[in-house]
Design an enzyme around this catalytic site. Structure first.
Site, PDB file in Angstrom:
ATOM      1  N   LYS A 160      -3.289   4.398  -6.517  1.00 34.66           N
ATOM      2  CA  LYS A 160      -3.818   5.180  -6.236  1.00 34.66           C
ATOM      3  C   LYS A 160      -4.158   5.241  -7.497  1.00 34.66           C
ATOM      4  CE  LYS A 160      -2.158   4.849  -2.250  1.00 34.66           C
ATOM      5  NZ  LYS A 160      -2.870   4.007  -0.778  1.00 34.66           N
ATOM      6  N   ASP A 168       0.894  -1.320  -0.008  1.00 35.93           N
ATOM      7  CA  ASP A 168       0.118  -0.036   0.459  1.00 35.93           C
ATOM      8  C   ASP A 168       1.084   1.011  -0.013  1.00 35.93           C
ATOM      9  OD1 ASP A 168      -1.884   1.823   0.172  1.00 35.93           O
ATOM     10  OD2 ASP A 168      -2.703   1.493   2.238  1.00 35.93           O
TER      11      ASP A 168
END
EC number: 2.1.1.186
Length: 366
Positions: free
Chosen positions: A306, A277
């Site tokens: 993202k 992440d």
């Protein structure tokens, strides 16, 4: 019934609409999407009368990225009389669903719908009884029958319809109800927990999220995702220049490696999971994930991409296609799924599982 309602994250209606239009069109189920900004849902209206049912039967729900839930519906029921809202709803569903296995009275996930949600919960009990009396619902809940949906968009105003229990989200409103663990280092831990629920069937957890597995967490600081792996008694290499939560280090299951996640190369050959992440351009993350999978450095991975401000569906599709192309080029059969989770914001979560490779790679694939 030619309309399909798709629930989504408010603000992502355009992406949800673009995706369903694209994927329905690929199956020659043509129509158009009705979109209202920040409504938290999209309605895809098919040109042919029975194509709504065809769409939710034939297109795998797991292939959708931006939809949390979907169901086929008829015409909008408006101006339901406050003294008897039940009779018109039962009338709309009779002859459409027989012996349904479950009832869900739902709203979109918006601030405006919170008061309406309270009503829906109270309304469910008497409506369920009436639908059972009418034969629309079976006398007992069963996962083998269609789910009956009543979707309120305003007081006294709802759509009625159904979804198939083998091709929908098992969660109410498409949202898993997870509780934030008090000892977790960050709220991001809920993203990975939700991903496990969405991507891995419950009856496979003991095998695929097993005690004693080795895992890598790239960009781990402060340890929200590492926490989920430790909780399942895995041994974890947490890779980040930033510090890890002391509570995780005290477990003895975590090895903290102060390295850049993009430069780290594993030395073990039996890593089951890699999770990631990192706040970085999606193309760069996708390239790194493809490298790990092609080289057989992990068996399964969950990672976040993202999203840019514009053309978000196109960007995600491009990155997933890149990963698929890399796997195909190297003779690797893999399962790829992506979903914008409830706990995601401007991002989507991707799961990839290596099934087998044409060329000898990992020992557990030979």
């Amino acid at each position: 019934m030619n309309k399909v309602v798709l629930l989504c994250r408010p603000g992502f209606e355009k992406e949800c609409a673009a995706e369903i239009t694209d994927k329905a069109g690929q199956r020659e189920i043509f129509g158009f999407a009705r979109v209202k900004e920040n409504a938290g849902y999209v309605i895809y209206e098919c040109y042919q009368p029975d194509d709504g049912d065809k769409l939710i039967r034939e297109l795998p729900f797991s292939s959708l990225i931006f939809a949390r839930q979907w169901f086929v519906v008829g015409e909008l029921l408006q101006h339901l009389p406050p003294e008897d809202r039940i009779t018109p709803i039962v009338g709309m569903l009779q002859g459409v669903v027989e012996k349904g296995g479950e009832l869900r009275v739902e709203v979109a996930d918006t601030n405006e719908s919170k008061e309406l949600l309270k009503f829906c919960r109270k309304f469910t009990v008497p409506l369920r009884a009436a639908l059972r009396d009418a034969g629309v619902l079976a006398n007992y809940e069963t996962p083998k029958r269609p789910v009956v949906h009543v979707f309120f968009i305003a007081p006294g105003c709802c759509y009625t319809g159904y979804s198939y229990s083998n091709n929908n989200s098992p969660f109410y409103m498409g949202i898993p109800r997870l509780k934030f663990p008090a000892d977790a280092p960050s709220r991001s831990t809920l993203k990975l927990e939700e991903a496990f629920h969405v991507f891995i069937p419950a009856d496979e957890w003991d095998e695929r999220l097993a005690n004693g597995m080795w895992a890598v967490d790239l960009g781990a600081c402060p340890g929200g995702w590492t926490y989920q792996l430790v909780k399942r008694n895995m041994w974890v290499y947490s890779v980040d220049n930033g510090p890890m939560a002391q509570s995780l280090m005290d477990t003895g299951q975590v090895t903290w490696l102060r390295e850049d996640g993009f430069k780290f190369r594993p030395t073990r050959s039996n890593i089951s999971w890699m999770v990631c992440d990192m706040v970085e351009k999606p193309a760069k993350v996708a390239a790194l994930m493809a490298q790990w999978l092609v080289n057989g450095w992990c068996r399964e991975t969950i990672f976040n991409l993202k999203l840019p401000m514009k053309k978000r569906y196109e960007e995600v599709s491009h990155n997933l296609a890149y990963i698929q192309a890399q796997l195909d080029e190297h003779g690797i059969n893999a399962q790829i799924q992506a979903r914008q989770l409830y706990h995601d914001r401007e991002e989507v979560t991707v799961h990839v599982r290596r099934i087998w490779a044409a060329v000898g790679g990992r020992r557990d694939e030979r």
